[in-house]
Scaffold this motif. Structure first.
Motif, PDB file in Angstrom:
ATOM      1  N   PRO A   1       0.808  -1.231   0.000  1.00 25.25           N
ATOM      2  CA  PRO A   1       0.000   0.000   0.000  1.00 25.25           C
ATOM      3  C   PRO A   1       0.833   1.270   0.000  1.00 25.25           C
ATOM      4  CG  PRO A   1      -0.854  -1.599   1.585  1.00 25.25           C
ATOM      5  CD  PRO A   1       0.458  -2.133   1.109  1.00 25.25           C
ATOM      6  N   LEU A   2       2.047   1.222   0.517  1.00 29.18           N
ATOM      7  CA  LEU A   2       2.895   2.407   0.560  1.00 29.18           C
ATOM      8  C   LEU A   2       3.130   2.993  -0.819  1.00 29.18           C
ATOM      9  CD1 LEU A   2       4.797   4.316   2.170  1.00 29.18           C
ATOM     10  CD2 LEU A   2       6.612   2.624   1.786  1.00 29.18           C
ATOM     11  N   PHE A   3       3.162   2.131  -1.855  1.00 30.83           N
ATOM     12  CA  PHE A   3       3.453   2.589  -3.210  1.00 30.83           C
ATOM     13  C   PHE A   3       2.205   2.756  -4.068  1.00 30.83           C
ATOM     14  CE2 PHE A   3       7.293  -0.091  -2.140  1.00 30.83           C
ATOM     15  CZ  PHE A   3       8.097   0.995  -1.811  1.00 30.83           C
ATOM     16  N   SER A   4       1.031   2.575  -3.483  1.00 31.32           N
ATOM     17  CA  SER A   4      -0.196   2.589  -4.286  1.00 31.32           C
ATOM     18  C   SER A   4      -0.500   3.963  -4.881  1.00 31.32           C
ATOM     19  CB  SER A   4      -1.384   2.134  -3.426  1.00 31.32           C
ATOM     20  OG  SER A   4      -1.549   3.001  -2.314  1.00 31.32           O
ATOM     21  N   HIS A   5       0.001   5.024  -4.248  1.00 32.98           N
ATOM     22  CA  HIS A   5      -0.312   6.374  -4.724  1.00 32.98           C
ATOM     23  C   HIS A   5       0.729   6.896  -5.712  1.00 32.98           C
ATOM     24  CE1 HIS A   5       2.735   6.990  -1.673  1.00 32.98           C
ATOM     25  NE2 HIS A   5       2.897   8.224  -2.096  1.00 32.98           N
ATOM     26  N   LEU A   6       1.787   6.124  -5.968  1.00 38.03           N
ATOM     27  CA  LEU A   6       2.862   6.610  -6.830  1.00 38.03           C
ATOM     28  C   LEU A   6       2.518   6.403  -8.294  1.00 38.03           C
ATOM     29  CD1 LEU A   6       5.977   5.257  -4.900  1.00 38.03           C
ATOM     30  CD2 LEU A   6       4.940   7.528  -4.756  1.00 38.03           C
ATOM     31  N   SER A   7       3.132   7.218  -9.133  1.00 36.88           N
ATOM     32  CA  SER A   7       2.935   7.081 -10.571  1.00 36.88           C
ATOM     33  C   SER A   7       3.782   5.933 -11.109  1.00 36.88           C
ATOM     34  CB  SER A   7       3.321   8.378 -11.283  1.00 36.88           C
ATOM     35  OG  SER A   7       4.716   8.631 -11.134  1.00 36.88           O
ATOM     36  N   ALA A   8       3.514   5.554 -12.360  1.00 36.24           N
ATOM     37  CA  ALA A   8       4.263   4.455 -12.980  1.00 36.24           C
ATOM     38  C   ALA A   8       5.748   4.796 -13.076  1.00 36.24           C
ATOM     39  CB  ALA A   8       3.683   4.149 -14.353  1.00 36.24           C
ATOM     40  N   ALA A   9       6.063   6.045 -13.395  1.00 38.20           N
ATOM     41  CA  ALA A   9       7.464   6.446 -13.512  1.00 38.20           C
ATOM     42  C   ALA A   9       8.170   6.354 -12.161  1.00 38.20           C
ATOM     43  CB  ALA A   9       7.553   7.871 -14.060  1.00 38.20           C
ATOM     44  N   GLU A  10       7.473   6.743 -11.078  1.00 39.79           N
ATOM     45  CA  GLU A  10       8.076   6.675  -9.751  1.00 39.79           C
ATOM     46  C   GLU A  10       8.271   5.223  -9.313  1.00 39.79           C
ATOM     47  OE1 GLU A  10       6.477  10.756  -7.609  1.00 39.79           O
ATOM     48  OE2 GLU A  10       5.105   9.051  -7.817  1.00 39.79           O
ATOM     49  N   ILE A  11       7.297   4.364  -9.622  1.00 39.46           N
ATOM     50  CA  ILE A  11       7.436   2.952  -9.265  1.00 39.46           C
ATOM     51  C   ILE A  11       8.599   2.325 -10.032  1.00 39.46           C
ATOM     52  CG2 ILE A  11       6.331   0.694  -9.450  1.00 39.46           C
ATOM     53  CD1 ILE A  11       3.707   1.982  -8.783  1.00 39.46           C
ATOM     54  N   ALA A  12       8.721   2.676 -11.312  1.00 42.33           N
ATOM     55  CA  ALA A  12       9.835   2.160 -12.104  1.00 42.33           C
ATOM     56  C   ALA A  12      11.172   2.608 -11.531  1.00 42.33           C
ATOM     57  CB  ALA A  12       9.694   2.616 -13.553  1.00 42.33           C
ATOM     58  N   ASP A  13      11.210   3.829 -11.005  1.00 42.41           N
ATOM     59  CA  ASP A  13      12.431   4.340 -10.390  1.00 42.41           C
ATOM     60  C   ASP A  13      12.760   3.567  -9.116  1.00 42.41           C
ATOM     61  OD1 ASP A  13      14.624   5.954  -9.998  1.00 42.41           O
ATOM     62  OD2 ASP A  13      13.491   7.520  -8.962  1.00 42.41           O
ATOM     63  N   ILE A  14      11.727   3.260  -8.346  1.00 38.69           N
ATOM     64  CA  ILE A  14      11.943   2.515  -7.100  1.00 38.69           C
ATOM     65  C   ILE A  14      12.385   1.092  -7.386  1.00 38.69           C
ATOM     66  CG2 ILE A  14      10.758   1.596  -5.062  1.00 38.69           C
ATOM     67  CD1 ILE A  14       9.029   4.085  -5.075  1.00 38.69           C
TER      68      ILE A  14
ATOM     69  N   ALA B   1      18.357   8.084   0.053  1.00 33.78           N
ATOM     70  CA  ALA B   1      18.398   8.771  -1.238  1.00 33.78           C
ATOM     71  C   ALA B   1      17.002   8.863  -1.842  1.00 33.78           C
ATOM     72  CB  ALA B   1      19.342   8.034  -2.195  1.00 33.78           C
ATOM     73  N   LEU B   2      16.213   7.830  -1.622  1.00 29.49           N
ATOM     74  CA  LEU B   2      14.865   7.792  -2.201  1.00 29.49           C
ATOM     75  C   LEU B   2      13.954   8.827  -1.561  1.00 29.49           C
ATOM     76  CD1 LEU B   2      13.129   6.204  -4.259  1.00 29.49           C
ATOM     77  CD2 LEU B   2      12.449   4.711  -2.371  1.00 29.49           C
ATOM     78  N   ILE B   3      13.934   8.877  -0.248  1.00 31.56           N
ATOM     79  CA  ILE B   3      13.045   9.832   0.409  1.00 31.56           C
ATOM     80  C   ILE B   3      13.552  11.270   0.234  1.00 31.56           C
ATOM     81  CG2 ILE B   3      12.257   8.132   2.082  1.00 31.56           C
ATOM     82  CD1 ILE B   3      14.090   9.413   4.143  1.00 31.56           C
ATOM     83  N   ALA B   4      14.851  11.415  -0.080  1.00 35.12           N
ATOM     84  CA  ALA B   4      15.381  12.767  -0.307  1.00 35.12           C
ATOM     85  C   ALA B   4      14.891  13.328  -1.640  1.00 35.12           C
ATOM     86  CB  ALA B   4      16.904  12.744  -0.269  1.00 35.12           C
ATOM     87  N   ARG B   5      14.724  12.474  -2.651  1.00 27.14           N
ATOM     88  CA  ARG B   5      14.310  12.975  -3.957  1.00 27.14           C
ATOM     89  C   ARG B   5      12.827  12.741  -4.245  1.00 27.14           C
ATOM     90  NH1 ARG B   5      17.232   8.274  -5.809  1.00 27.14           N
ATOM     91  NH2 ARG B   5      15.922   6.853  -7.042  1.00 27.14           N
ATOM     92  N   MET B   6      12.132  12.070  -3.329  1.00 31.64           N
ATOM     93  CA  MET B   6      10.692  11.852  -3.486  1.00 31.64           C
ATOM     94  C   MET B   6       9.968  12.367  -2.253  1.00 31.64           C
ATOM     95  SD  MET B   6      10.084   8.173  -5.321  1.00 31.64           S
ATOM     96  CE  MET B   6      10.564   7.904  -7.025  1.00 31.64           C
ATOM     97  N   PRO B   7       9.671  13.658  -2.206  1.00 33.41           N
ATOM     98  CA  PRO B   7       9.019  14.226  -1.023  1.00 33.41           C
ATOM     99  C   PRO B   7       7.682  13.572  -0.705  1.00 33.41           C
ATOM    100  CG  PRO B   7       9.846  15.949  -2.481  1.00 33.41           C
ATOM    101  CD  PRO B   7       9.960  14.676  -3.224  1.00 33.41           C
ATOM    102  N   THR B   8       6.950  13.189  -1.740  1.00 33.02           N
ATOM    103  CA  THR B   8       5.646  12.563  -1.510  1.00 33.02           C
ATOM    104  C   THR B   8       5.801  11.242  -0.787  1.00 33.02           C
ATOM    105  OG1 THR B   8       4.829  13.591  -3.543  1.00 33.02           O
ATOM    106  CG2 THR B   8       3.521  11.791  -2.617  1.00 33.02           C
ATOM    107  N   LEU B   9       6.757  10.452  -1.231  1.00 36.87           N
ATOM    108  CA  LEU B   9       7.002   9.173  -0.581  1.00 36.87           C
ATOM    109  C   LEU B   9       7.532   9.385   0.834  1.00 36.87           C
ATOM    110  CD1 LEU B   9       7.114   6.080  -0.838  1.00 36.87           C
ATOM    111  CD2 LEU B   9       9.455   6.320  -1.663  1.00 36.87           C
ATOM    112  N   ALA B  10       8.413  10.350   1.003  1.00 42.21           N
ATOM    113  CA  ALA B  10       8.957  10.633   2.333  1.00 42.21           C
ATOM    114  C   ALA B  10       7.851  11.027   3.304  1.00 42.21           C
ATOM    115  CB  ALA B  10      10.001  11.751   2.235  1.00 42.21           C
TER     116      ALA B  10
END
Length: 408
Positions: free
Chosen positions: A271-284, A367-376
């Protein structure tokens, strides 16, 4: 264990859907579906082994009844499986059509034909009494393993994807065979009329030579014929290398694609990644690595340095805290508080059954939470929400972090 609930029969659509999931779903080792797959694979191996041994006259004479019983058992199992798949496939195809069209689509599909051929020829042979023919049909059930082997499916998918290139290789190979066969026929036909007196005879030499087999049953004897053979041998290496390179590269790409799809599907369960876009999921996905732990295996121990965050995509773990034990299942994650506050683990995590995880290392996490404020923000919000439950590992980790900060 009851597969059909009380008061419901085979006409119940819910039962049909559950049976379809049992037959088609790729489950974990602890599930009923996995036990069913193990049963089918076991019957396949037993049947193929029995048919191979039945081809030995001495063994066939001694164990004929046993081999026949195994063949009958395998036919019954494969026939029931085929009928179950034929019945449950209705409404589960990509096309929108009637139940009949769905069943016909399965029946004429590659896997449907394999499922049918796994038992129908053997059933006919058993019915006619020609048991000696069973040994020749023993290889047919082996192809059912394609359904349960991702590697075999990936290889077939790679061959299908590169079919045009492979057809081109075959055309080139046929041209090379005809060319070298015609040349050697023109040179050697008068010298070896019994072996190279016709182009078809010379084609056998060309196929063996280009295939780098070299049986030695037909060889040129004239200097010009040997000269032609030299070029045929060198060309043979290219004939072998070309399709091998095409298939190997396509197979590697297919494996990467399958791993991408599998990882994407595992991420979709979190569920943590359910709100992310396809590009963000691909990055993760580039940062995550999959890990599977067996039942009873310890993932982390109390007091260990926090080096990773874990996402449970399938399975269950038990966290032994100082005051109690907590169980986390599919879609949950843990370890983020220890990474955020740089503490040690406050509990020991053990798999209660076979569990699939996605692991995010500490460096990649920061590094991930630093460049993805929404995820952080989502991670921090989830971590704060967990503080309301004193049984959560995150709460214990944060309490330890505050204690360590006070001690300093």
């Amino acid at each position: 264990m009851r597969l059909v609930p009380r008061g419901r029969g085979l006409g119940d659509p819910d039962f049909r859907d559950r049976l379809y999931e049992l037959l088609e779903h790729d489950p974990l080792a602890y599930s009923v579906g996995s036990r069913f797959i193990q049963l089918i694979i076991g019957v396949i191996v037993l049947n193929v082994a029995a048919m191979i041994l039945a081809s030995v006259p001495e063994l066939d004479a001694r164990f004929d009844v046993l081999f026949s019983a195994i063949a009958v058992f395998a036919v019954i199992v494969f026939a029931l499986e085929y009928l179950a798949r034929l019945w449950t496939v209705a409404g589960h195809t990509q096309r929108t059509g009637s139940a009949l069209s769905d069943r016909l689509s399965y029946a004429f599909s590659a896997l449907g034909i394999i499922d049918l051929m796994a038992f129908l020829p053997a059933a006919i042979v058993l019915a006619t009494g020609r048991h000696a023919t069973l040994a020749g049909l023993g290889v047919l059930p082996f192809f059912k393993l394609i359904r349960y082997s991702p590697a075999m499916r990936s290889l077939l998918a790679a061959v299908h994807a590169e079919r045009r290139a492979l057809i081109g290789c075959i055309v080139i190979l046929i041209g090379a065979v005809l060319t070298f066969a015609s040349l050697l026929y023109a040179v050697e036909r008068d010298v070896q009329p019994d072996k190279l007196g016709t182009i078809p005879q010379a084609m056998w030499w060309a196929i063996v030579t280009l295939g780098t087999v070299g049986y030695g049953d037909v060889v040129p004897v004239t200097p010009l014929g040997k000269f032609i053979s030299t070029f045929a041998i060198i060309s043979g290496f290219a004939m072998i290398a070309l399709p091998v390179a095409i298939i190997s590269s396509a197979f590697a790409e297919e494996v990467k694609r399958r791993d991408f799809v599998v990882t994407w599907g595992m991420l979709a369960r979190v569920p943590l990644f359910s709100h992310l876009s396809a590009a963000e999921i691909a990055d993760i996905m580039r940062l995550l690595r999959a890990r599977t732990i067996e039942q009873g295996e310890i993932l982390v121990r109390r007091g260990d340095a926090a080096s990773s965050m874990y996402f449970i995509t399938a399975g269950e773990v038990e966290i032994a805290l100082p005051s109690q034990q907590v169980r986390l299942a599919d879609g949950t994650f843990f370890g983020e508080i220890a990474l955020l506050h740089k503490t040690k683990r406050s509990g020991t995590v053990t798999a209660t059954r076979k569990t699939r995880l996605l692991v995010l290392d500490a460096q990649d996490f920061h590094a991930l939470i630093a460049r993805m404020p929404t995820l952080a923000e989502h991670v921090h919000t989830t971590a704060k929400a967990r503080l309301a439950d004193s049984g959560d590992l995150a709460a214990a980790e944060l309490a330890q972090a505050e204690k360590d900060h006070t001690d300093r």
